[in-house]
Design a protein around this motif. Structure first.
Motif, short mmCIF file in Angstrom:
data_model
loop_
_atom_site.label_atom_id
_atom_site.label_comp_id
_atom_site.label_asym_id
_atom_site.label_seq_id
_atom_site.Cartn_x
_atom_site.Cartn_y
_atom_site.Cartn_z
N THR A 147 0.82 -1.22 0.00
CA THR A 147 0.00 0.00 0.00
C THR A 147 0.86 1.27 0.00
OG1 THR A 147 -0.24 -0.11 2.41
CG2 THR A 147 -2.03 -1.03 1.08
N SER A 148 2.00 1.22 0.65
CA SER A 148 2.87 2.41 0.72
C SER A 148 3.82 2.49 -0.48
CB SER A 148 3.69 2.39 2.01
OG SER A 148 2.85 2.39 3.13
N ARG A 149 3.90 1.40 -1.24
CA ARG A 149 4.80 1.32 -2.40
C ARG A 149 6.25 1.60 -2.00
NH1 ARG A 149 2.52 1.17 -7.54
NH2 ARG A 149 4.39 2.19 -8.28
N VAL A 150 6.70 0.89 -0.96
CA VAL A 150 8.08 1.01 -0.48
C VAL A 150 8.74 -0.36 -0.47
CG1 VAL A 150 7.62 3.08 0.89
CG2 VAL A 150 7.42 0.83 1.97
N ARG A 151 10.06 -0.37 -0.51
CA ARG A 151 10.82 -1.62 -0.51
C ARG A 151 11.67 -1.80 0.73
NH1 ARG A 151 12.31 -3.74 -5.94
NH2 ARG A 151 10.72 -2.98 -7.34
N HIS A 152 11.77 -0.76 1.54
CA HIS A 152 12.59 -0.79 2.76
C HIS A 152 11.79 -0.15 3.89
CE1 HIS A 152 15.50 -0.90 -0.55
NE2 HIS A 152 16.20 -1.68 0.25
#
Length: 145
Positions: free
Chosen positions: A98-103
């Motif tokens: 949902t946040s479109r983050v990888r870390h």
């Protein structure tokens, strides 16, 4: 699996970069540690932002090579998606999607960095869980014979 267990197996070392460091210094750290993102922190304990290889590439495309001498604060993401150690890998998968983050930095109750989990760490953990489930099912089927 909870993030505290993921951190136990992968380690809880977190490399940080100061907001005043140059993008060139940031790139040197990313290369030195062979990682894709750094937590931006003034003191190595609290999160000010996060910066990734993608941030560098996007800003190079729009600002050219001059960005290399700019401070990390000029390209970092200041609003950071974080998680507590009690969160599960399933929680984190949803959060990352949902946040479109990888870390995702993992913070203790005092908001101090105690680790960081990448999408690769989540995949590795999930594959381990699936392997354990598979082995249990195979054992169950074999015992019933």
């Amino acid at each position: 699996m909870k993030l505290e267990h993921v951190l136990q197996s992968k380690g809880n070392a977190v490399e940080t970069v100061r907001p005043s460091a140059t993008v060139t210094e940031l790139l040197a750290k990313l290369a030195q540690f062979n990682i894709g993102a750094l937590v931006v922190s003034d003191d190595g304990q609290t999160v000010v932002g996060i910066v990734s290889e993608r941030d560098v590439v996007r800003h190079l495309a729009t600002g050219g090579a001059a960005i290399l001498e700019q401070p990390v604060s000029s390209i970092m993401t200041p609003t950071v998606t974080c998680a507590p150690p009690s969160a599960t890998t399933a929680d984190l998968m949803g959060l990352m999607t949902t946040s479109r983050v990888r870390h995702v930095p993992v913070l203790d109750s005092d908001e101090h960095i105690i680790g960081i989990v990448s999408i690769g760490d989540v995949v590795k953990s999930r594959l381990g869980e699936l392997e354990e489930e598979r082995n249990a099912l195979v054992e169950y089927v074999n015992v019933g014979r």
